[in-house]
Design a protein around this motif. Structure first.
Motif, PDB file in Angstrom:
ATOM      1  N   LYS A 180     -25.804 -28.864  -7.585  1.00 55.05           N
ATOM      2  CA  LYS A 180     -26.136 -30.030  -8.379  1.00 55.05           C
ATOM      3  C   LYS A 180     -26.411 -29.805  -9.852  1.00 55.05           C
ATOM      4  O   LYS A 180     -26.030 -30.518 -10.676  1.00 55.05           O
ATOM      5  N   TYR A 181     -27.012 -28.693 -10.403  1.00 53.66           N
ATOM      6  CA  TYR A 181     -27.247 -28.309 -11.563  1.00 53.66           C
ATOM      7  C   TYR A 181     -25.770 -28.140 -12.172  1.00 53.66           C
ATOM      8  O   TYR A 181     -25.757 -28.723 -13.623  1.00 53.66           O
ATOM      9  N   PHE A 206     -22.977 -29.421 -11.452  1.00 51.49           N
ATOM     10  CA  PHE A 206     -22.273 -30.615 -11.474  1.00 51.49           C
ATOM     11  C   PHE A 206     -22.836 -31.530 -12.697  1.00 51.49           C
ATOM     12  O   PHE A 206     -22.010 -32.008 -13.571  1.00 51.49           O
ATOM     13  N   PHE A 207     -24.340 -31.481 -12.800  1.00 52.33           N
ATOM     14  CA  PHE A 207     -24.797 -32.219 -13.922  1.00 52.33           C
ATOM     15  C   PHE A 207     -24.317 -31.658 -15.365  1.00 52.33           C
ATOM     16  O   PHE A 207     -23.708 -32.366 -16.219  1.00 52.33           O
ATOM     17  N   ARG A 245     -22.043 -33.742 -18.260  1.00 53.52           N
ATOM     18  CA  ARG A 245     -22.621 -33.656 -19.310  1.00 53.52           C
ATOM     19  C   ARG A 245     -21.498 -32.963 -20.451  1.00 53.52           C
ATOM     20  O   ARG A 245     -21.295 -33.693 -21.518  1.00 53.52           O
ATOM     21  N   GLU A 287     -30.376 -25.143 -21.064  1.00 59.20           N
ATOM     22  CA  GLU A 287     -31.469 -23.847 -20.402  1.00 59.20           C
ATOM     23  C   GLU A 287     -32.661 -24.583 -19.625  1.00 59.20           C
ATOM     24  O   GLU A 287     -32.855 -24.225 -18.444  1.00 59.20           O
ATOM     25  N   SER A 288     -33.287 -25.245 -20.270  1.00 55.99           N
ATOM     26  CA  SER A 288     -34.552 -25.767 -20.003  1.00 55.99           C
ATOM     27  C   SER A 288     -34.458 -26.945 -18.964  1.00 55.99           C
ATOM     28  O   SER A 288     -35.579 -27.381 -18.409  1.00 55.99           O
ATOM     29  N   GLU A 289     -33.310 -27.670 -18.663  1.00 55.92           N
ATOM     30  CA  GLU A 289     -33.223 -28.821 -17.880  1.00 55.92           C
ATOM     31  C   GLU A 289     -32.581 -28.421 -16.820  1.00 55.92           C
ATOM     32  O   GLU A 289     -32.988 -28.492 -15.638  1.00 55.92           O
ATOM     33  N   ILE A 290     -31.240 -28.164 -16.857  1.00 58.88           N
ATOM     34  CA  ILE A 290     -30.326 -27.890 -15.917  1.00 58.88           C
ATOM     35  C   ILE A 290     -30.015 -26.188 -15.404  1.00 58.88           C
ATOM     36  O   ILE A 290     -28.935 -26.090 -15.229  1.00 58.88           O
ATOM     37  N   VAL A 291     -31.071 -25.391 -16.058  1.00 52.12           N
ATOM     38  CA  VAL A 291     -30.723 -24.098 -16.104  1.00 52.12           C
ATOM     39  C   VAL A 291     -29.488 -23.428 -16.768  1.00 52.12           C
ATOM     40  O   VAL A 291     -29.917 -22.839 -18.031  1.00 52.12           O
ATOM     41  N   TYR A 315     -29.875 -39.540  -5.983  1.00 48.67           N
ATOM     42  CA  TYR A 315     -29.605 -38.197  -5.697  1.00 48.67           C
ATOM     43  C   TYR A 315     -30.765 -37.479  -5.783  1.00 48.67           C
ATOM     44  O   TYR A 315     -31.488 -37.595  -6.963  1.00 48.67           O
ATOM     45  N   PHE A 345     -33.082 -33.940  -6.529  1.00 54.92           N
ATOM     46  CA  PHE A 345     -32.766 -32.940  -7.325  1.00 54.92           C
ATOM     47  C   PHE A 345     -34.171 -32.047  -7.294  1.00 54.92           C
ATOM     48  O   PHE A 345     -35.174 -32.581  -7.451  1.00 54.92           O
ATOM     49  N   PHE A 390     -36.539 -29.471  -9.025  1.00 52.60           N
ATOM     50  CA  PHE A 390     -36.859 -28.857 -10.312  1.00 52.60           C
ATOM     51  C   PHE A 390     -37.871 -27.984 -10.163  1.00 52.60           C
ATOM     52  O   PHE A 390     -39.101 -28.245 -10.178  1.00 52.60           O
ATOM     53  N   HIS A 433     -37.571 -22.344 -12.098  1.00 51.63           N
ATOM     54  CA  HIS A 433     -36.963 -23.132 -12.893  1.00 51.63           C
ATOM     55  C   HIS A 433     -37.639 -22.761 -14.268  1.00 51.63           C
ATOM     56  O   HIS A 433     -38.882 -22.442 -14.597  1.00 51.63           O
ATOM     57  N   PRO A 434     -36.489 -22.283 -15.423  1.00 51.61           N
ATOM     58  CA  PRO A 434     -37.169 -21.877 -16.709  1.00 51.61           C
ATOM     59  C   PRO A 434     -38.182 -22.847 -17.389  1.00 51.61           C
ATOM     60  O   PRO A 434     -38.863 -22.424 -18.076  1.00 51.61           O
ATOM     61  N   ALA A 435     -38.122 -24.269 -17.200  1.00 49.50           N
ATOM     62  CA  ALA A 435     -39.319 -25.058 -17.856  1.00 49.50           C
ATOM     63  C   ALA A 435     -40.167 -25.649 -16.743  1.00 49.50           C
ATOM     64  O   ALA A 435     -40.744 -26.467 -17.147  1.00 49.50           O
ATOM     65  N   GLU A 489     -28.277 -39.739 -14.791  1.00 52.49           N
ATOM     66  CA  GLU A 489     -29.489 -38.791 -15.306  1.00 52.49           C
ATOM     67  C   GLU A 489     -30.927 -39.565 -15.381  1.00 52.49           C
ATOM     68  O   GLU A 489     -31.685 -38.968 -16.246  1.00 52.49           O
ATOM     69  N   ASP A 498     -39.123 -25.503 -24.683  1.00 53.93           N
ATOM     70  CA  ASP A 498     -38.356 -26.207 -23.448  1.00 53.93           C
ATOM     71  C   ASP A 498     -37.251 -27.275 -24.183  1.00 53.93           C
ATOM     72  O   ASP A 498     -36.600 -27.569 -23.528  1.00 53.93           O
ATOM     73  N   VAL A 546     -38.594 -32.611 -18.825  1.00 51.74           N
ATOM     74  CA  VAL A 546     -38.866 -31.308 -19.603  1.00 51.74           C
ATOM     75  C   VAL A 546     -40.027 -31.681 -20.656  1.00 51.74           C
ATOM     76  O   VAL A 546     -41.183 -30.948 -20.798  1.00 51.74           O
TER      77      VAL A 546
END
Lengths: 340, 417
Positions: free
Chosen positions: A140-141, A143-144, A148, A221-225, B7, B9, B11, B15-17, B31, B120, B402
């Motif tokens: 999923k990440y 794909f997002f 984008r 990075e901080s949202e979808i890794v 979908y 998801f 989180f 996860h980094p954030a 989104e 972040d 985030v």
């Protein structure tokens, strides 16, 4: 035997030239990663890598070796063929673009008339690698990230294309060498002055096009890794990495060619400093480095845009500015305010 | 073709954030977030249950580990609860030291929060600039307690020891050259108070530096203004406290409304926000750091002029002096009792809270007269904030989750306990 060699000689010569371009390019890419870590390190009051070799000079080689020997994990439910081909699809166009770049007046692999068009089309191809990577990973990440990246690259290509149209109008050619030669005669003749808004549009789109900060939502990075390449490891990841940095270099080189007089010395036309003392390649490289530095500077300073805000900036601000300025350039050419 | 559906998801928790071990299950439409479901418990260490098995004084150490970026404030709430239950009087100097370290802790916490929020949202450098100042404050922790993080410095009845007369210097190692080391040590030649005073002098300029990078930055504003809005009424209804509540425009600060320690004798303002969005929460924290700096200045001034005891002389609770023990039978007995069974508190219950950097942090202790609490309940400041995540995120984009998460400043140590 000799006849065969003679027949193949042009091919061998081309391959040799390709190696002469690609090998230093990959070296610059490798050291750009080190430069990035060092520059951002110093901006952030850190030292950056300094353990491998003197001042960390061997760090990129260590990183490369590490990535080379790492296992390339392919997710079980991924589409394997696409998963493997995606990084290649993203690196190859990035390298192909260099074929038409004139480093100096003499050093150019393919001096074709549709040079700008070739570069734009190759830049568009790069998006397939990202799209396929995101899709094939079945995550999923990823794909997002791919969604984008596609939306962003497609919309910024338009702004970038329009910005370059200005250059084409003024120079009257799509051949990169001709475009540069049009700017001969010192700093004041560079296209950046009459086309300053175009240059700004170009540079902003170029950063967005390469998915770099502050437009790095595809990696986010901080949202979808890590976005589209979250599932990649080892060499697959390394290829994406190479592609990203090779793209950074090519758009910087393009900015230099289009707006900053390519290999031409800024002091041409000044009597005191004649441009002949320094070879053109040095000027070219220096200018490209200046732009590459700005990439690193932005990355250390600016927060990241949100995905929809990037779209808004692209469609509602950059494209109208570019189109508007095209009209103004047309008028300027019509009334002979700028030399064509 | 199947109909497109929302979908879900994941989180976090890796996860980094995700700020620790938050697992947020997001339901997204494209989104746009439709709902956010925070899952807690991945850092559950049963602190409340553990506290029931340990003598009162041992539990202070657990308090540090609750919200591990505002350690001493947690201790303060716990010590106050015990003091309330046992009727222990705290000397004035200890109160001032506590207030000073509470405010140092507040700055530590807000620096972490703002730095992490900036990181972040992609502004990397602010994070490292914040850590530059955190380093100095952490050094203060170390100078006073020997530990850089989990200090265990407060005691029921005061603080463990008086402020040190010398600030430790950087020792000679092979990494920083002598010249750099000399520069690092420049402001460390005096006492701890000199060092803190020097810090308060240069800190406002550092805050200006963060503000230069963020406050008027277009991208920063686009990312935070009108994101995760909670109005004043709703914020109260949701049980918000601290900067998160004040950003919504509610003037509620325990330091003003229910003054404890010596806050009523100090001069400071309570910054308020207007809208209650991420940007206001950021601004309130920035302003609070400046106010904390003012409070620290006043404390330093007072502490310089007023030497005195820093621990109560109640022998039933506070360990006797070593010299007294050698000569005095009673002190000897006290020492023996304290170091074998600890102290006992009278039967009863007490609730004490402090204005923790994240909000109201409260400790509710029930005693059955034994040497350990019968029950300890911790009111974590971050818990109601996290509980409101779904409400705040709904309708915003994935990237805003985030921004909201970092603006409510959660630390899982206290939420999971």
């Amino acid at each position: 035997m000799n006849a065969l060699l003679l027949e193949l000689w042009p091919l061998i010569w081309i391959v040799f030239k390709v190696i002469c371009i690609v090998a230093p390019l990959l070296l610059v890419v490798a050291y750009l990663t080190l430069a990035e870590r060092k520059v951002i390190g110093y901006i952030q009051r850190r030292l950056g890598p300094n353990r491998v070799g003197i001042l960390g000079i061997l760090q990129p080689i260590a990183d490369g070796l590490k990535l080379l020997f790492k296992e390339w994990v392919i997710p079980t439910k991924s589409s394997k063929f696409l998963f493997i081909i995606a990084p290649i699809l993203s690196l190859v166009p990035a390298l192909l673009m260099w074929a038409v770049v004139p480093f100096t007046q003499e050093w150019v692999l393919a001096n074709i008339d549709a040079g700008v068009l070739f570069i734009l089309s190759m830049a568009s191809l790069g998006v397939y690698g990202i799209l396929l990577a995101g899709w094939a990973s079945n995550s999923k990440y990823a794909f997002f990230g791919a969604m984008r990246a596609c939306a962003q690259m497609i919309s910024y290509e338009i702004a970038m294309g329009f910005a370059l149209i200005g250059v084409l109008m003024v120079s009257g050619s799509m051949n990169l060498k001709t475009i540069v030669m049009h700017q001969a005669g010192g700093v004041s003749h560079w296209f950046v002055w009459p086309l300053f808004p175009m240059f700004m549009v170009y540079w902003i789109s170029a950063i967005a096009e390469t998915n770099r900060a502050p437009f790095d939502v595809a990696e986010g990075e901080s949202e979808i890794v890590a976005g589209f390449h979250v599932e990649y490891s080892g060499m697959g990841f390394a290829l994406f990495f190479l592609a990203e940095y090779a793209n950074m270099i090519i758009v910087s080189a393009l900015a230099v060619l289009m707006f900053f007089g390519g290999w031409l010395s800024p002091f041409e036309g000044f009597k005191l400093f004649s441009g002949a003392a320094v070879p053109g390649i040095i000027w070219f490289v220096l200018k490209v480095f200046l732009f590459l530095f700005s990439y690193l500077w932005f990355r250390a300073t600016l927060p990241r845009y949100r995905y929809d805000q990037i779209m808004r900036l692209g469609w509602k601000i950059l494209i109208p500015i570019a189109i508007g300025w095209i009209v103004i350039i047309g008028a300027m050419i019509q009334f002979n305010w700028i030399e064509v | 073709m199947a109909e497109m559906q929302n979908y879900t998801f994941n989180f976090g928790p890796q996860h980094p954030a995700a700020h620790g071990v938050l697992r947020l299950i997001l339901e997204v439409d494209g989104e746009v977030v439709q709902s956010a479901d925070p899952h807690i418990g991945l850092l559950h260490r049963a602190t409340e249950k553990l506290a029931e098995t340990k003598p009162y004084i041992h539990n202070i150490g657990y308090m540090d580990r609750l919200d591990y970026v505002s350690m001493m404030c947690n201790e303060h709430a716990y010590c106050r609860a015990i003091e309330q239950l046992g009727g222990i009087v705290v000397p004035k100097r200890a109160q001032y030291i506590r207030v000073m370290f509470d405010e140092i802790t507040r700055i530590l916490n807000h620096l972490m929060c703002i730095g992490a929020a900036a990181l972040d949202l992609g502004a990397m450098s602010v994070f490292l600039y914040c850590f530059r100042e955190r380093e100095d404050l952490i050094d203060c922790y170390e100078a006073v307690s020997g530990s850089r993080m989990h200090a265990k410095y407060y005691r029921p009845g005061g603080v463990a020891r008086d402020l040190p007369e010398v600030m430790p210097l950087y020792k000679k190692t092979d990494m920083p050259s002598d010249r750099r080391r000399a520069r690092f040590n420049e402001n460390r030649h005096g006492s701890l108070l000199d060092f803190i005073e020097d810090f308060t002098e240069r800190f406002p300029a550092c805050v200006d530096e963060y503000e230069t990078l963020l406050t008027e930055n277009r991208i920063w504003r686009q990312r935070t203004v009108n994101i995760g809005v909670v109005d004043a009424k709703r914020a109260i209804a949701l049980g918000f406290t601290g900067p998160t509540l004040r950003a919504s425009g509610v003037s509620w600060d325990l330091r003003k409304t229910q003054p404890y320690a010596v806050y009523d004798q100090l001069n400071f303002d309570v910054p308020l926000g207007k809208v209650g969005d991420c940007y206001d929460r950021y601004l309130v924290r920035i302003a609070e750091m400046r106010e904390s700096n003012r409070i620290i200045e006043q404390c330093v001034e007072w502490l310089r002029e007023n030497p005195g005891p820093v621990l109560s002389d109640d022998g039933k609770v506070i360990k006797p002096k070593r010299e007294d023990m050698k000569l005095d039978m009673e002190a000897m007995i006290h020492h023996f009792k304290l170091y074998t069974e600890g102290f006992c508190l009278p039967e009863g219950e007490a609730y004490a809270c402090v204005e923790h950097p994240k909000g109201e942090f409260g400790i509710y202790v029930v005693s059955d007269g034994a040497n350990k609490p019968y029950r300890v309940k911790i009111r974590a400041a971050g818990f109601p904030h996290l509980a409101a995540m779904s409400e705040m995120c709904c309708g915003h984009m994935l990237s805003d989750v985030v921004a909201i998460l970092s603006s409510i400043d959660i630390v899982f140590g206290e939420i999971d306990r």
